[in-house]
Motif scaffolding. Structure first.
Motif: not given
Length: 144
Positions: A41-54, A59-73
């Motif tokens: 799968s591919a994901v794209r780093v945006t121009e502002d390099a948003s870690v939360a979006e990444l 998580g979406d590509r791995l099929g996780w049911p809910h977003p990660t909340g954009g956090s490392w935790w």
């Protein structure tokens, strides 16, 4: 599948982790990894390099049911609780990862360090040697 098999089959990934691969090699690398049994799968780093979006995109590509909340935790929690269902191994091609470096060398180092640390320290799939591998695509050669 072990990392030596990946390196032997794909010398363009360099001498080891982190795998910094020129963006121009993306299709060749994707085909190679697919042929080795990876779910690519591919994901794209945006121009502002948003870690939360990444993190949410991964998580979406791995099929996780809910977003990660954009956090490392959140990312670490999901990754540590993935059941062993015979899925994987996965290869995530992180397109335009050089945007992380353009925004901040610190952000670049932090993202690579955390992604690799989490996936190395937590092993939710004991029957797969490489459950999840990241390839950081960008314009790494000066000529590109």
């Amino acid at each position: 599948m072990n990392y030596l098999e990946v390196l032997a089959a794909a010398p363009e990934v360099g001498g080891g982790r982190p795998y910094l691969v020129n963006q121009s090699n993306q299709s060749q690398l994707g085909e190679l990894l697919d042929g080795l049994g990876f779910q690519v799968s591919a994901v794209r780093v945006t121009e502002d390099a948003s870690v939360a979006e990444l993190l949410n995109d991964i998580g979406d590509r791995l099929g996780w049911p809910h977003p990660t909340g954009g956090s490392w935790w959140g990312f670490q929690d999901y990754y540590g609780n993935i059941p062993d269902e015979g899925r994987g191994p996965y290869a995530i091609l992180v397109e335009n990862s050089d945007n992380l470096l353009r925004v901040s060398p610190r952000r670049f180092a932090m993202v690579i360090h955390k992604l690799l640390s989490i996936t190395e320290e937590i092993g939710p799939w004991p029957n797969i040697e490489i459950p999840l591998e990241f390839f950081f695509l960008g314009a790494w050669d000066a000529g590109e």
